[in-house]
Write an enzyme that holds these catalytic residues in place. Structure first.
Site, PDB file in Angstrom:
ATOM      1  N   HIS A  22      28.364   3.154  27.254  1.00 49.16           N
ATOM      2  CA  HIS A  22      29.747   1.842  26.888  1.00 49.16           C
ATOM      3  C   HIS A  22      29.454   1.268  28.703  1.00 49.16           C
ATOM      4  O   HIS A  22      30.052  -0.064  28.572  1.00 49.16           O
ATOM      5  CB  HIS A  22      30.815   2.206  25.921  1.00 49.16           C
ATOM      6  CG  HIS A  22      30.591   2.762  25.152  1.00 49.16           C
ATOM      7  ND1 HIS A  22      29.617   2.468  24.082  1.00 49.16           N
ATOM      8  CD2 HIS A  22      30.908   3.842  23.991  1.00 49.16           C
ATOM      9  CE1 HIS A  22      29.369   3.045  22.570  1.00 49.16           C
ATOM     10  NE2 HIS A  22      30.329   3.883  22.852  1.00 49.16           N
ATOM     11  N   ARG A  70      22.189  13.667   0.978  1.00 49.66           N
ATOM     12  CA  ARG A  70      22.037  14.585   0.332  1.00 49.66           C
ATOM     13  C   ARG A  70      22.110  15.138  -0.982  1.00 49.66           C
ATOM     14  O   ARG A  70      21.968  15.736  -1.739  1.00 49.66           O
ATOM     15  CB  ARG A  70      21.744  15.737   1.171  1.00 49.66           C
ATOM     16  CG  ARG A  70      20.663  16.111   2.601  1.00 49.66           C
ATOM     17  CD  ARG A  70      20.933  16.930   3.279  1.00 49.66           C
ATOM     18  NE  ARG A  70      22.321  16.706   4.167  1.00 49.66           N
ATOM     19  CZ  ARG A  70      22.984  17.931   4.884  1.00 49.66           C
ATOM     20  NH1 ARG A  70      22.344  18.060   4.935  1.00 49.66           N
ATOM     21  NH2 ARG A  70      24.076  17.091   5.307  1.00 49.66           N
TER      22      ARG A  70
HETATM   23  P1  NAP Z   1      28.449  12.447   9.715  1.00 46.88           P
HETATM   24  O1  NAP Z   1      29.989  11.632   9.316  1.00 46.88           O
HETATM   25  O2  NAP Z   1      28.298  13.877   9.328  1.00 46.88           O
HETATM   26  O3  NAP Z   1      27.431  11.623   9.002  1.00 46.88           O
HETATM   27  C1  NAP Z   1      25.513  11.552   8.696  1.00 46.88           C
HETATM   28  C2  NAP Z   1      25.598  11.733   7.131  1.00 46.88           C
HETATM   29  O4  NAP Z   1      23.829  12.067   7.566  1.00 46.88           O
HETATM   30  C3  NAP Z   1      26.114  12.883   6.581  1.00 46.88           C
HETATM   31  O5  NAP Z   1      26.410  11.703   6.123  1.00 46.88           O
HETATM   32  C4  NAP Z   1      24.574  13.549   5.849  1.00 46.88           C
HETATM   33  O6  NAP Z   1      24.402  12.627   4.758  1.00 46.88           O
HETATM   34  C5  NAP Z   1      23.879  12.951   6.388  1.00 46.88           C
HETATM   35  N1  NAP Z   1      22.437  14.397   6.887  1.00 46.88           N
HETATM   36  C6  NAP Z   1      22.045  14.803   7.783  1.00 46.88           C
HETATM   37  N2  NAP Z   1      21.536  15.547   6.961  1.00 46.88           N
HETATM   38  C7  NAP Z   1      20.869  14.832   6.479  1.00 46.88           C
HETATM   39  C8  NAP Z   1      19.142  14.859   5.874  1.00 46.88           C
HETATM   40  N3  NAP Z   1      18.864  16.058   6.007  1.00 46.88           N
HETATM   41  N4  NAP Z   1      18.895  14.444   4.865  1.00 46.88           N
HETATM   42  C9  NAP Z   1      19.811  13.264   4.390  1.00 46.88           C
HETATM   43  N5  NAP Z   1      20.873  13.387   5.180  1.00 46.88           N
HETATM   44  C10 NAP Z   1      21.080  13.568   5.584  1.00 46.88           C
HETATM   45  O7  NAP Z   1      28.491  11.776  11.077  1.00 46.88           O
HETATM   46  P2  NAP Z   1      28.864   9.908  11.366  1.00 46.88           P
HETATM   47  O8  NAP Z   1      29.834  10.159  11.994  1.00 46.88           O
HETATM   48  O9  NAP Z   1      28.686   9.255  10.338  1.00 46.88           O
HETATM   49  O10 NAP Z   1      27.618   9.439  12.664  1.00 46.88           O
HETATM   50  C11 NAP Z   1      26.454   9.461  12.362  1.00 46.88           C
HETATM   51  C12 NAP Z   1      25.662   8.761  13.793  1.00 46.88           C
HETATM   52  O11 NAP Z   1      26.817   7.734  14.489  1.00 46.88           O
HETATM   53  C13 NAP Z   1      25.711   9.771  14.627  1.00 46.88           C
HETATM   54  O12 NAP Z   1      24.663  10.074  15.890  1.00 46.88           O
HETATM   55  C14 NAP Z   1      27.001  10.222  15.653  1.00 46.88           C
HETATM   56  O13 NAP Z   1      27.137  10.590  16.391  1.00 46.88           O
HETATM   57  C15 NAP Z   1      26.889   8.388  15.908  1.00 46.88           C
HETATM   58  N6  NAP Z   1      28.351   7.833  15.668  1.00 46.88           N
HETATM   59  C16 NAP Z   1      28.925   8.230  15.112  1.00 46.88           C
HETATM   60  C17 NAP Z   1      30.619   7.661  14.970  1.00 46.88           C
HETATM   61  C18 NAP Z   1      31.885   7.300  13.971  1.00 46.88           C
HETATM   62  O14 NAP Z   1      32.936   6.587  14.778  1.00 46.88           O
HETATM   63  N7  NAP Z   1      31.579   8.353  13.262  1.00 46.88           N
HETATM   64  C19 NAP Z   1      30.524   6.624  16.324  1.00 46.88           C
HETATM   65  C20 NAP Z   1      29.417   6.459  17.509  1.00 46.88           C
HETATM   66  C21 NAP Z   1      27.971   6.949  16.857  1.00 46.88           C
HETATM   67  P3  NAP Z   1      24.966  13.543   3.367  1.00 46.88           P
HETATM   68  O15 NAP Z   1      25.827  14.507   3.929  1.00 46.88           O
HETATM   69  O16 NAP Z   1      25.600  12.835   2.240  1.00 46.88           O
HETATM   70  O17 NAP Z   1      24.026  14.623   3.125  1.00 46.88           O
END
Ligand code: NAP
Length: 491
Positions: free
Chosen positions: A245, A56
Site C-alpha cells: 500500500h 468447503r
Molecule cells: P478467510 O476468512 O480465512 O477465508 C478464506 C476462505 O478460504 C475460507 O472461507 C475457506 O472457505 C476458503 N478455503 C480455505 N481452504 C480451502 C480449500 N482447501 N478449498 C476451498 N476453499 C478453501 O480469509 P479472508 O480474511 O477472507 O482472506 C482471504 C484472502 O484475502 C487472504 O489471502 C487474505 O490475506 C486476503 N485479504 C483479506 C483481507 C480481509 O480484510 N479479510 C484484507 C486484505 C487481504 P471454507 O472455510 O468455506 O471452506
C-alpha cells in the site's frame, strides 16, 4: 431507489460469471459481496452476471442465502440498501461446494459455470492455494482467452515467493489477464491525485525538488492484530502494509507524467519509481528505519492488551506492528527530498494521508510575525477522503499577524455523484478489463527487491522492535527520525 436492472452488458457480448474462491470468507462477506451488491444496485454490473461463491462447507440454497443475509447485509450502509435490489442480487448468487485441495479437478465448478461466459476468478484465499487453483482451473478447461484472475494480497513474503506465485499463475494466464489488487489504488482520492498532478498546470511545475521539501505517507490503524495473528505474526507491518500500500501511494506521488492513461504507460512510470528507490545498506537501516511493537495501553477509552498478549501471538515475538522510515527516490525530480513512510496498528486514530510539504519562502519577510509555516498539500484517504491546501493568510485587523488556513477542495459538494467504495470501483475495472489500477508483475517484484534487504537487515541487526503504548502515534524514535531533518509528523 436504484437503477437496478438497467445494467450495461460486456463489450464482447458474453454473460459474466464472477467466481469467488474463498467466497464464504471474511473478505468476501465484508467487502466483495457488499461491493458487488452496490454495483448491481447502481446498474454497473452486467445484467447477465452470476456470482459463484465456492467453499468447503455444505450449504443448501436456503442455508447459503441465510448465511449471506446474516453476514453480508450488515456491511451495506442503510443509505445504500434497497430491499428490491437486494432480492434481485440474491438471485445472482450460486454456491458451489469445492475443496480446492481435495478435489481431483473442478468439474463441480465447470458444471455450475456457464460454458460461454466471461469468467472472472477472484482468488480470495490464502496465497498458498493459488497454484492449485490455477492448475486445476486450467486442467478443467475453465481458462480461455476471455478469463481473468484477481489475486488478493499478500503476494508473497519476499521476492522469491512473489516470483513463484507469478510464475505459477503466469503458466495459465497471460499478464493482461492478471489483476493484482491493492484496494488503496481504488480510492477516489488516490485516483484523483493523478488528475490533480497532471491535469492542473499550476501544480505540476512545483511538483519537484527543491519546491517540495518532504513527503509524508502515513497509514495508521486504530485496531490491533485482532483475529489475524496467525498470518500477521509471520509478516509484520513491512510486508503487510509498506511493501504494497505505502509504496503504491509513493509511486503515484513520485511518478513522471505518463504518455497516456493506458495501463502500461502508467505502470511503466510507477515501475521507474520503484526502481529508483534508494537501496538500504545496514547503516541506513539502523539510521533511517524504526520498528515498533505495541504494548498495552488505551484505545477508544478502553484498556487494550499489548501485541504479545494477543491471542495466537508467540510470547517472544519480535514482529513489528509499526514501521517508520525515510526513503529517497534517486531521480532528478526528487533529489534529496525525503519520503517519510509510517504505518502502525493500535495507533491513536485510524487515519491515512499523504502530506506534500513545500519549501519555505526564500526570504523570511515575516520573521517578526513568527515566520511562515510551510505550505502543505494534505490528501486525506481515511477515514474521510479530502484534499486541502494549507496556506498562510493575514489575520483580519491591524498589523500583519499571520495564520495558516486551509483551502479545502470540497469534492463532496462539487460532485453530486455517488462515490463508490474502492473494492466496487476495482471490481468494475476487472469486469470492464481496465488494468491501470492493478499492479503489474514487474512492479510487484521491484517492490520486494526494495523491501527484502530492509527485512533481512533487521534480522542481521537483531534488535527488538521499540515498544509503544497502544493508542499513541508510535515510538519516540519515529518522531526523532523527522525531527533531525527539521520536520514533524502531520497530525
Ligand atoms: P478467510 O476468512 O480465512 O477465508 C478464506 C476462505 O478460504 C475460507 O472461507 C475457506 O472457505 C476458503 N478455503 C480455505 N481452504 C480451502 C480449500 N482447501 N478449498 C476451498 N476453499 C478453501 O480469509 P479472508 O480474511 O477472507 O482472506 C482471504 C484472502 O484475502 C487472504 O489471502 C487474505 O490475506 C486476503 N485479504 C483479506 C483481507 C480481509 O480484510 N479479510 C484484507 C486484505 C487481504 P471454507 O472455510 O468455506 O471452506
Amino acid at each position: 431507489m436504484s437503477e437496478t436492472t438497467t445494467s450495461t452488458e460486456l463489450d464482447n457480448g458474453l454473460p459474466l460469471d464472477m467466481i469467488i474462491f474463498g467466497g464464504m470468507g471474511d473478505l468476501a462477506m465484508r467487502k466483495l459481496l457488499p461491493a458487488l451488491y452496490s454495483a448491481f444496485q447502481h446498474g454497473t454490473l452486467p445484467g447477465s452476471t452470476r456470482i459463484l461463491s465456492t467453499g468447503r462447507q455444505d450449504y443448501t440454497r436456503d442455508t447459503y442465502l441465510a448465511h449471506i443475509e446474516e453476514h453480508v447485509r450488515g456491511f451495506i450502509s442503510k443509505d445504500n440498501f434497497d430491499a428490491r435490489s437486494w432480492d434481485g442480487f440474491l438471485q445472482l448468487l450460486v454456491y458451489v461446494k469445492l475443496d480446492v485441495q481435495a478435489a481431483p479437478d473442478f468439474s463441480a465448478l465447470a458444471k455450475a459455470a456457464r460454458a460461454d461466459a466471461q469468467r472472472v476468478f477472484y482468488l480470495s484465499t490464502a496465497p498458498s492455494l493459488f497454484t492449485t487453483i490455477c492448475d486445476k482451473l486450467a486442467a478443467t478447461g475453465l481458462v480461455d482467452e476471455h478469463a481473468r484472475v484477481v489475486l488478493e494480497k499478500p503476494l508473497g513474503t519476499d521476492l522469491e515467493s512473489a516470483i513463484a506465485i507469478n510464475e505459477d499463475v503466469g503458466r495459465h494466464f497471460a499478464e493482461s489477464q492478471i489483476y493484482r489488487i491493492d484496494h488503496y489504488l481504488g480510492k477516489e482520492t488516490v485516483q484523483n491525485l493523478m488528475v490533480l498532478r497532471f491535469g492542473n498546470s499550476i501544480l505540476e511545475p512545483l511538483w519537484r525538488a527543491p519546491n517540495i521539501s518532504s513527503v509524508q505517507i502515513s497509514v495508521a490503524e486504530e485496531v490491533g492484530v485482532g483475529s489475524r495473528a496467525g498470518f500477521y505474526d509471520g509478516a509484520g507491518a513491512m510486508r503487510d502494509m509498506v511493501q504494497n500500500h505505502l509504496l503504491q501511494l509513493l509511486c503515484i506521488v513520485a511518478m513522471e507524467p505518463p504518455t497516456s492513461l493506458n495501463a502500461d504507460a502508467v505502470r511503466d512510470e510507477k515501475l521507474k519509481v520503484l526502481r529508483s528507490l534508494r537501496r538500504f545498506k545496514l547503516a541506513d537501516i539502523a539510521r533511517d528505519t524504526v520498528r515498533g511493537q505495541y504494548v498495552r495501553g488505551v484505545s477508544g477509552n478502553q484498556a487494550v492488551p499489548g501485541y504479545l498478549e494477543e491471542k495466537n501471538v508467540p510470547q517472544d515475538s519480535s514482529t513489528e506492528t509499526f514501521v517508520a522510515l525515510r526513503a529517497f527516490v534517486d531521480t532528478w525530480r526528487w533529489s534529496k527530498v525525503p519520503f517519510y513512510l509510517r504505518t502502525g496498528k493500535r495507533m491513536q486514530r485510524r487515519s491515512s494521508r499523504i502530506v506534500i510539504e513545500f519549501a519555505n519562502p526564500p526570504f523570511p519577510l515575516f520573521h517578526q510575525q513568527g515566520g511562515a509555516v510551510a505550505n502543505r498539500l494534505v490528501i486525506e484517504l481515511q477515514p474521510e477522503e479530502a484534499i486541502k491546501l494549507q496556506l498562510m493568510a493575514k489575520q483580519p485587523g491591524s498589523g500583519m499577524e499571520m495564520q495558516q488556513v486551509a483551502l479545502n477542495l470540497d469534492l463532496q459538494s462539487a460532485f453530486q455523484q455517488r462515490r463508490a467504495e474502492a473494492y466496487e470501483r476495482l471490481l468494475i475495472d476487472v469486469v470492464r478489463g481496465r488494468l491501470t489500477h492493478f499492479m503489474r508483475r514487474d512492479e510487484l517484484e521491484a517492490a520486494w527487491e526494495w523491501a527484502d534487504p530492509i527485512i533481512d537487515g533487521w534480522q542481521q541487526l537483531g534488535e527488538k522492535p521499540h515498544p509503544y503504548a497502544a493508542g499513541t502515534w508510535g515510538p519516540s524514535e519515529a518522531f526523532a527520525l523527522l525531527a533531525r531533518d527539521g520536520f514533524s509528523w502531520f497530525e
